[in-house]
Design a protein around this motif. Structure first.
Motif, PDB file in Angstrom:
ATOM      1  N   ASN A   1       0.789  -1.229   0.000  1.00 24.92           N
ATOM      2  CA  ASN A   1       0.000   0.000   0.000  1.00 24.92           C
ATOM      3  C   ASN A   1       0.821   1.279   0.000  1.00 24.92           C
ATOM      4  O   ASN A   1       0.323   2.323  -0.420  1.00 24.92           O
ATOM      5  N   ASN A   2       2.068   1.240   0.481  1.00 27.81           N
ATOM      6  CA  ASN A   2       2.794   2.476   0.725  1.00 27.81           C
ATOM      7  C   ASN A   2       4.165   2.612   0.079  1.00 27.81           C
ATOM      8  O   ASN A   2       4.653   3.730  -0.071  1.00 27.81           O
ATOM      9  N   ALA A   3       4.809   1.515  -0.229  1.00 28.10           N
ATOM     10  CA  ALA A   3       6.205   1.586  -0.663  1.00 28.10           C
ATOM     11  C   ALA A   3       6.347   2.166  -2.065  1.00 28.10           C
ATOM     12  O   ALA A   3       5.598   1.831  -2.981  1.00 28.10           O
ATOM     13  N   LYS A   4       7.339   3.024  -2.195  1.00 24.23           N
ATOM     14  CA  LYS A   4       7.711   3.574  -3.502  1.00 24.23           C
ATOM     15  C   LYS A   4       8.474   2.501  -4.264  1.00 24.23           C
ATOM     16  O   LYS A   4       9.010   1.553  -3.677  1.00 24.23           O
ATOM     17  N   ASP A   5       8.550   2.663  -5.580  1.00 18.21           N
ATOM     18  CA  ASP A   5       9.273   1.694  -6.401  1.00 18.21           C
ATOM     19  C   ASP A   5      10.724   1.555  -5.961  1.00 18.21           C
ATOM     20  O   ASP A   5      11.287   0.451  -5.990  1.00 18.21           O
ATOM     21  N   SER A   6      11.347   2.644  -5.536  1.00 21.99           N
ATOM     22  CA  SER A   6      12.748   2.578  -5.110  1.00 21.99           C
ATOM     23  C   SER A   6      12.912   1.692  -3.875  1.00 21.99           C
ATOM     24  O   SER A   6      13.894   0.957  -3.748  1.00 21.99           O
ATOM     25  N   VAL A   7      11.943   1.729  -2.976  1.00 24.41           N
ATOM     26  CA  VAL A   7      11.990   0.885  -1.780  1.00 24.41           C
ATOM     27  C   VAL A   7      11.777  -0.573  -2.171  1.00 24.41           C
ATOM     28  O   VAL A   7      12.465  -1.473  -1.677  1.00 24.41           O
TER      29      VAL A   7
ATOM     30  N   ASP B   1      12.529  -1.912  -5.004  1.00 24.48           N
ATOM     31  CA  ASP B   1      13.765  -2.355  -5.656  1.00 24.48           C
ATOM     32  C   ASP B   1      14.825  -2.743  -4.626  1.00 24.48           C
ATOM     33  O   ASP B   1      15.546  -3.722  -4.799  1.00 24.48           O
TER      34      ASP B   1
END
Length: 87
Positions: free
Chosen positions: A17-23, A25
C-alpha cells in the motif's frame, strides 16, 4: 521516529500500500542477495548463506560426535600418492 512493529502479513500489506518503487527495488535486491550462492558442497551443489551456515554446523556436529578428521598434510599425501595405492 517511533519504531513500527508489524507481523509478516502487516508488513507485506504495508509495503503493497505504501512503498515507492525505489523501496521495492531495495527489498528485491536484499531478497536476491539472501539466495546468492556463497559456497559449494564437495559434490558441487551451490549453497546460499543460510544453507552454508547449516552445512558447517552439521559438519561441526559430526566432528563433535567423533567423525574422523584429517590434516592438510594427510590430505595432500593421500592425493599425491593415490596412483601408488591403486598400483
Amino acid at each position: 521516529m517511533e519504531a513500527m512493529n508489524f507481523t509478516r502479513e502487516q508488513l507485506a500489506q504495508y509495503i503493497l500500500n505504501n512503498a515507492k518503487d525505489s523501496v521495492i527495488d531495495k527489498i528485491k535486491a536484499l531478497l536476491e542477495k539472501e539466495d546468492e550462492t556463497v559456497a559449494y558442497t564437495i559434490k558441487g551443489q551451490p549453497l546460499n548463506k543460510k544453507e552454508y551456515i547449516s552445512h558447517v554446523e552439521t559438519i561441526s556436529k559430526k566432528i563433535d560426535d567423533g567423525a574422523k578428521t584429517y590434516t592438510s598434510n594427510e590430505v595432500k599425501d593421500y592425493v599425491l600418492n593415490r596412483k601408488a595405492r591403486l598400483g
